[in-house]
Design an enzyme around this catalytic site. Structure first.
Site, PDB file in Angstrom:
ATOM      1  N   SER A 109       0.808  -1.152  -0.254  1.00  0.00           N
ATOM      2  CA  SER A 109       0.222  -0.039  -0.055  1.00  0.00           C
ATOM      3  C   SER A 109       0.698   1.120  -0.036  1.00  0.00           C
ATOM      4  O   SER A 109       1.728   1.361  -0.942  1.00  0.00           O
ATOM      5  CB  SER A 109      -1.055   0.062   1.192  1.00  0.00           C
ATOM      6  OG  SER A 109      -1.887   0.869   0.890  1.00  0.00           O
ATOM      7  N   GLU A 207      -1.828  -2.391  -8.417  1.00  0.00           N
ATOM      8  CA  GLU A 207      -2.778  -2.710  -7.643  1.00  0.00           C
ATOM      9  C   GLU A 207      -3.119  -1.377  -6.939  1.00  0.00           C
ATOM     10  O   GLU A 207      -2.533  -0.507  -6.856  1.00  0.00           O
ATOM     11  CB  GLU A 207      -2.582  -3.941  -6.578  1.00  0.00           C
ATOM     12  CG  GLU A 207      -1.485  -3.368  -5.760  1.00  0.00           C
ATOM     13  CD  GLU A 207      -2.245  -2.718  -4.276  1.00  0.00           C
ATOM     14  OE1 GLU A 207      -3.350  -3.055  -4.044  1.00  0.00           O
ATOM     15  OE2 GLU A 207      -1.495  -1.893  -3.857  1.00  0.00           O
ATOM     16  N   HIS A 276      -4.650  -5.462  -1.916  1.00  0.00           N
ATOM     17  CA  HIS A 276      -5.769  -5.351  -0.770  1.00  0.00           C
ATOM     18  C   HIS A 276      -6.522  -6.222  -0.910  1.00  0.00           C
ATOM     19  O   HIS A 276      -7.813  -6.004  -1.193  1.00  0.00           O
ATOM     20  CB  HIS A 276      -6.072  -3.728  -0.948  1.00  0.00           C
ATOM     21  CG  HIS A 276      -5.243  -2.592  -0.727  1.00  0.00           C
ATOM     22  ND1 HIS A 276      -4.491  -2.050  -1.674  1.00  0.00           N
ATOM     23  CD2 HIS A 276      -4.822  -1.846   0.584  1.00  0.00           C
ATOM     24  CE1 HIS A 276      -3.676  -1.103  -1.150  1.00  0.00           C
ATOM     25  NE2 HIS A 276      -4.115  -1.006   0.118  1.00  0.00           N
TER      26      HIS A 276
END
Length: 305
Positions: A109, A207, A276
């Site tokens: 992230s 992503e 995620h």
């Protein structure tokens, strides 16, 4: 390329929060997971601090990072969570310290900015994988995701095929190269900085979470105009959770992906459970991978020695 040493029973991992304040309850619940693997866990002294939307001031978050890389009793560093904030400290990091004290560094992230900065400044292989507060400490954390930590204890070649999730060819081909990338929005924020993502001859992983198709379109367009897709050897499309459009007048995510990648004339596969999501297929960044659309596979060399 600088590969970190593997973990063994009796080693200690250090936990830091270089971005937003982590979920402390989940973080505490995650500690037994590592203890069951024979590891000791040391929580960074500043992990519980808050400074607005950040887990402490830049100086506090940076201190934990530096101290744990420098500490010979810390054998690996795992981030408690993401959110926002790692880009704020990137240009204050002592990269010589990291280069001289290489060790496992794990997160995803917002940690993407640190993965990129550390790899491009030091050559150190890092790991894109689930974190304590955001993943491991939750009741939903699954056995497949748990098993991905085994790659830290012995050198393992990772093989991703459709036994893990369905994969979809967007552009055909086969290519090998160093795997780079991570969270799409963080890759975009690197453009124009001294830590701008280098994709030349590399397999680019993307992503994200919570971004509607028009936002993903914007991110991909910026990377396209910056030449990042033209430079890349191939593209690994990870998980894009919570990406449904909130308005009827919208392209679908698949339409956006096909617009940017269908005519790229290099391998592009989507559907990877990287990001995620659960299960979460954790991978090293900075090692060599091979992406093949005929076999619908991604093979990745070990991230530890």
């Amino acid at each position: 390329m600088l590969i970190p040493k593997r973990l063994k029973k009796g080693d200690t991992i250090g936990v830091i929060a270089p971005a937003s304040p982590p979920n402390l309850d989940n973080m505490k619940k995650a500690i037994p997971f590592f203890e069951q693997k024979g590891l000791y866990v040391k929580i960074g002294p500043n992990v519980t601090r808050t400074y607005g939307h950040l887990a402490g001031t830049d100086e506090e978050r940076l201190k934990d990072l530096h101290d744990f890389f420098q500490d010979p009793n810390i054998d690996g560093i795992i981030c408690a969570g993401g959110g926002y904030g790692t880009a704020r400290i990137a240009d204050y990091i002592d990269y010589d310290l990291i280069r001289n004290n290489p060790k496992i560094f794990w997160g995803y992230s917002d940690i993407t900015f640190l993965h990129t900065a550390i790899r491009q400044q030091t050559g150190l292989t890092t790991f894109h994988g689930p974190m304590l507060g955001s993943d491991i400490g939750k009741d939903t954390f699954d056995d497949q995701s748990r098993a991905m930590f085994d790659q830290l204890f012995s050198p393992q070649t990772l093989n991703y095929d459709e036994s893990f999730s369905p994969l979809h060819m967007i552009s055909k081909g086969e290519a090998s190269g160093e795997i780079v990338g991570g969270n799409l929005s963080l890759l975009v924020t690197s453009i124009g900085t001294s830590f701008e993502i280098d994709t030349k001859g590399k397999l680019l992983l993307i992503e994200d979470i919570g971004e509607e198709p028009y936002r993903i379109d914007s991110f991909l367009n910026q990377l396209r105009q910056a030449g990042k897709f033209e430079d890349a050897a191939g593209v690994i499309v990870g998980d894009f959770s919570e990406s449904d459009p909130k308005k009827e007048a919208s392209l679908s995510l698949d339409e956006v992906l096909h617009f940017y990648f269908a005519n790229l004339n290099k391998p592009v596969l989507s559907g990877f459970k990287i990001g995620h999501c659960l299960p979460h297929f954790a991978i090293p960044l900075g090692t060599k991978g091979t992406l093949s659309t005929p076999s619908k596979t991604l093979t990745i060399e070990p991230g530890v020695y």
